[in-house]
Design an enzyme around this catalytic site. Sequence first.
Site, PDB file in Angstrom:
ATOM      1  N   GLY A   1     -26.411   7.413  61.812  1.00 30.64           N
ATOM      2  CA  GLY A   1     -25.997   8.722  62.331  1.00 30.64           C
ATOM      3  C   GLY A   1     -24.546   8.996  61.950  1.00 30.64           C
ATOM      4  N   HIS A   2     -23.673   7.998  62.178  1.00 32.25           N
ATOM      5  CA  HIS A   2     -22.270   8.164  61.771  1.00 32.25           C
ATOM      6  C   HIS A   2     -22.186   8.332  60.253  1.00 32.25           C
ATOM      7  CE1 HIS A   2     -21.702   5.525  65.467  1.00 32.25           C
ATOM      8  NE2 HIS A   2     -20.933   6.549  65.756  1.00 32.25           N
TER       9      HIS A   2
ATOM     10  N   ARG B   1     -25.480   2.778  71.772  1.00 29.90           N
ATOM     11  CA  ARG B   1     -25.980   2.244  73.056  1.00 29.90           C
ATOM     12  C   ARG B   1     -27.422   1.740  72.964  1.00 29.90           C
ATOM     13  NH1 ARG B   1     -22.303   6.361  75.400  1.00 29.90           N
ATOM     14  NH2 ARG B   1     -20.792   5.172  76.618  1.00 29.90           N
TER      15      ARG B   1
ATOM     16  N   SER C   1     -28.094   5.558  68.249  1.00 27.76           N
ATOM     17  CA  SER C   1     -26.947   5.555  69.152  1.00 27.76           C
ATOM     18  C   SER C   1     -26.457   4.117  69.256  1.00 27.76           C
ATOM     19  CB  SER C   1     -27.387   6.046  70.535  1.00 27.76           C
ATOM     20  OG  SER C   1     -26.462   5.638  71.524  1.00 27.76           O
TER      21      SER C   1
END
Length: 278
Positions: free
Chosen positions: A33-34, A184, A182
């Site tokens: 995602g990053h 997390r 994520s």
Amino acid sequence: MRIIETIAEWKLIKRSSRGSWGLIPTMGFLHDGHLSLIRRGCSENENTIVSIFINPTQFGQGEDLAQYPKAIESDLEALRREGVDVVFLPSTQEMYPSGFDTLVVPGDLAIRLEGRSRPNHLTGVATVVCKLFSIFQPDRAYFGQKDFQQYLVIDRISRDLNLGVEVVLGETIRSSDGLALSSRNSYLSDTERLAAGILYQALTKAHYLYRNGARNCKDLKDAMMSIINSEHVVSLDYLSIGNVETLDELEVIETTAIITIAAWVGSARLIDNIYLSE
Ligand code: PAF
């Protein structure tokens, strides 16, 4: 790739640089995602800077600040591979020197959803992002759609305070079962990881019903809840169907809407959303 830890080092770089700068603020433990935001930043700007800073002011009491995952060496390797120009790795003291006493408090956009469940979280995000904008004065800054409310708040602040930064929304990157990537997700056990896929199933069910003409938000939420309730390790925090600009709760969808969801899966609090548009 230059790795810097201080604002003073950045000033020297900026003085001798030419062309536009794209900023991708992160808290590290980078995933695809990053990387997708970073690739976009690299393709739309002549220079790219990535910040890695686990910002203490956006974590509440009892939240996961101390456990937040870190992988600085592999992060730096990935950033090198992507061709990032500068990585900013400040200490907490560099960002919040003693005597620091100013907060950026967003308005109505921040009182619902994450704002209600995590009081002060968006104030912490707004404060650190404002500082990063003011330090780097980038042309563009990139944020992922998974944190849609965060994007809206930052975009509002950039306009309201005339920060002159174009705030760009990048797509949510998902794993094969649809779970939004994520940092997390690393908190999830194998069983919880399997169960977490239910969040995207619920979102796609609502999307499917919407595409087939459903416009009543209670009906859409009921359909989603019956999916979410089938997984006992998933416990819903909130489910909202809101206006895409204001996040105001809707009863009936006129044209577009954003469905946002937050849920606990074991010890991980996950958020996700889907955009409904004709
Ligand atoms: O989305 C995040 O990782 C953080 O909230 C951000 C934008 C880097 C600010 O600390």
